[in-house]
Design an enzyme around this catalytic site. Structure first.
Site, mmCIF file in Angstrom:
data_model
loop_
_atom_site.group_PDB
_atom_site.id
_atom_site.type_symbol
_atom_site.label_atom_id
_atom_site.label_comp_id
_atom_site.label_asym_id
_atom_site.label_seq_id
_atom_site.Cartn_x
_atom_site.Cartn_y
_atom_site.Cartn_z
ATOM 1 N N ARG A 112 42.606 28.430 26.054
ATOM 2 C CA ARG A 112 43.001 27.044 26.356
ATOM 3 C C ARG A 112 42.716 26.648 27.800
ATOM 4 O O ARG A 112 43.341 25.744 28.334
ATOM 5 C CB ARG A 112 44.477 26.806 26.009
ATOM 6 N N LYS A 134 32.880 16.875 33.371
ATOM 7 C CA LYS A 134 32.515 16.482 32.016
ATOM 8 C C LYS A 134 31.687 17.597 31.400
ATOM 9 O O LYS A 134 30.576 17.872 31.843
ATOM 10 C CB LYS A 134 31.725 15.172 32.015
ATOM 11 N N GLU A 176 17.344 11.030 37.820
ATOM 12 C CA GLU A 176 18.797 10.894 37.910
ATOM 13 C C GLU A 176 19.196 10.370 39.286
ATOM 14 O O GLU A 176 20.106 9.546 39.412
ATOM 15 C CB GLU A 176 19.460 12.243 37.644
ATOM 16 N N LYS A 204 29.427 10.345 43.296
ATOM 17 C CA LYS A 204 30.016 10.790 42.031
ATOM 18 C C LYS A 204 31.446 11.266 42.247
ATOM 19 O O LYS A 204 32.330 10.980 41.429
ATOM 20 C CB LYS A 204 29.175 11.900 41.400
ATOM 21 N N GLU A 214 37.428 8.441 32.598
ATOM 22 C CA GLU A 214 36.747 7.221 32.152
ATOM 23 C C GLU A 214 37.687 6.258 31.424
ATOM 24 O O GLU A 214 37.364 5.735 30.355
ATOM 25 C CB GLU A 214 35.540 7.567 31.271
ATOM 26 N N ARG A 219 34.189 5.201 36.404
ATOM 27 C CA ARG A 219 33.300 6.350 36.225
ATOM 28 C C ARG A 219 32.173 6.047 35.243
ATOM 29 O O ARG A 219 31.087 6.616 35.345
ATOM 30 C CB ARG A 219 34.104 7.565 35.751
ATOM 31 N N ASN A 223 27.013 6.289 34.159
ATOM 32 C CA ASN A 223 26.156 6.408 32.977
ATOM 33 C C ASN A 223 25.042 5.370 32.981
ATOM 34 O O ASN A 223 24.396 5.155 31.949
ATOM 35 C CB ASN A 223 26.999 6.256 31.701
ATOM 36 N N HIS A 226 21.862 5.780 30.924
ATOM 37 C CA HIS A 226 22.051 6.899 30.007
ATOM 38 C C HIS A 226 22.200 6.495 28.541
ATOM 39 O O HIS A 226 22.058 7.337 27.654
ATOM 40 C CB HIS A 226 23.277 7.719 30.434
ATOM 41 N N HIS A 230 20.160 8.862 26.180
ATOM 42 C CA HIS A 230 20.754 9.783 25.208
ATOM 43 C C HIS A 230 20.232 9.514 23.800
ATOM 44 O O HIS A 230 20.064 10.444 23.003
ATOM 45 C CB HIS A 230 22.276 9.684 25.247
ATOM 46 N N HIS A 242 15.597 15.241 30.687
ATOM 47 C CA HIS A 242 16.731 14.307 30.777
ATOM 48 C C HIS A 242 16.485 13.223 31.828
ATOM 49 O O HIS A 242 16.694 12.031 31.572
ATOM 50 C CB HIS A 242 18.016 15.068 31.106
#
Length: 338
Positions: A112, A134, A176, A204, A214, A219, A223, A226, A230, A242
């Site tokens: 956990r 993330k 990026e 960031k 988010e 935040r 993206n 993106h 994606h 990417h």
């Protein structure tokens, strides 16, 4: 060496940027750590010569997006058990975005949640993937649909890794990095690379501090570019890194914003200029099916209600925009197809 802090109260952590900072790893291990599980890939080479001063085991994962799977995470957790990893021990990711995403997610679910330190070896990893907690893996339905917010203990961005980075991987990182130009308006290209990385990490880090999970949209601005990126990566078949997909996504987001009356032609041209300077793609592959891309975008994590959701430029800068009409989305795609 430059140090940037991600301010999250008791969970705050440093980002170190500079040549040789990977050798600081032992200093940043949590005090109770007795074993370290290093996750990496073939061809990276650093895993066996980073001193941890504790017992360590090395765990290899596959290359490419196919390795970002629940099967990989299950394999790693089984290996952690065999290696004797306990709740007080630490996972270390050494590699690019695939490694840091998988290492972070495996650490988040094992017992956990145990500590993780990221050592990104690509430009893209240093300015984005390794920072902010993330973590996640892909499903057949889309990228990063299963994951967790799990902050690292430290991020060590050793710029020595960039001296041997293949040209295409470096260019992918620049795709990026271009995103930050439009988020801030600052000319990052005027800075030495180490300071560019630090500036991106700082941007960031501030967004993560303000909106870790988010919830407020702060935040989500990270993206930018993106949403389409994606979708292109999920659809596959296009041989895109990417950062290359993000570059196309940035050019597309500018065109979409212009068609919605949010920005003018000059601002669109500025997007194309910044991307073209680094020889990045700015057109959607001619073989792409716009209807398929829209179907994938409907499943995007940013979507919260009816219509499609994008991060778009506008009079107030880059922001989250909901309920974008599907016909305009399709029209912009058809305009930008190569």
């Amino acid at each position: 060496m430059i140090e940037v802090t991600v301010d999250l109260g008791e969970r705050s952590y440093p980002i170190l940027i500079g040549a040789g900072v990977r050798h600081e790893l032992a200093h940043y291990l949590p005090e109770r750590t007795r074993r370290v599980a290093i996750i990496t890939q073939d061809g990276i080479g650093w895993a066996s010569n980073i001193a941890t001063d504790v017992d360590e085991s090395i765990h290899m994962i596959g290359n490419g997006e196919a390795a970002k799977s629940l099967g990989t995470v299950e394999m790693l957790c089984d290996e952690f058990v065999s290696a004797g990893l306990t709740r007080s021990d630490t996972v270390v990711g050494v590699g690019g975005g695939v490694v840091t995403d998988v290492a972070g997610f495996a650490a988040s679910v094992y017992y956990r949640g145990i500590a993780v330190i990221q050592i990104p070896t690509t430009l893209l990893g240093m300015i984005d993937a390794a920072i902010g907690g993330k973590t996640g893996v892909n499903l057949t339905a889309g990228k990063n649909l299963v994951g967790a917010f799990w902050q690292p203990t430290a991020v060590l961005c050793d710029t020595e890794a960039l001296t041997t980075l293949p040209a295409r991987e470096m260019r992918s990182g620049l795709g990026e990095l271009a995103k930050y130009h439009f988020l801030t308006g600052d000319d990052l290209d005027a800075l030495p690379l180490e300071k560019q990385i630090a500036a991106a990490a700082q941007i960031k880090g501030r967004a993560v501090s303000a909106d870790e999970q988010e919830k407020t949209g702060v935040r989500a601005k990270l993206n930018y570019g993106h949403t389409l990126a994606h979708a292109l990566e999920t659809a596959g078949r296009y041989d895109l890194r990417h950062g290359e997909a993000v570059a196309i996504g940035l050019a597309y987001a500018a065109r979409l914003a212009q068609m919605l009356g949010r920005i003018d032609d000059a601002r669109v041209a500025e997007h194309v200029r910044v991307l073209a300077k680094h020889d990045l793609p700015v057109s959607i592959p001619s073989s792409a099916d716009p209807d398929e891309l829209v179907r994938i975008i409907r499943r995007d994590k940013k979507s919260t209600g009816d219509g499609l959701t994008f991060v778009l430029d506008g009079p107030r800068g880059v922001e989250l925009v909901s309920e974008v009409p599907e016909d305009v989305v399709l029209a912009a795609m058809k305009q930008l197809r190569g």
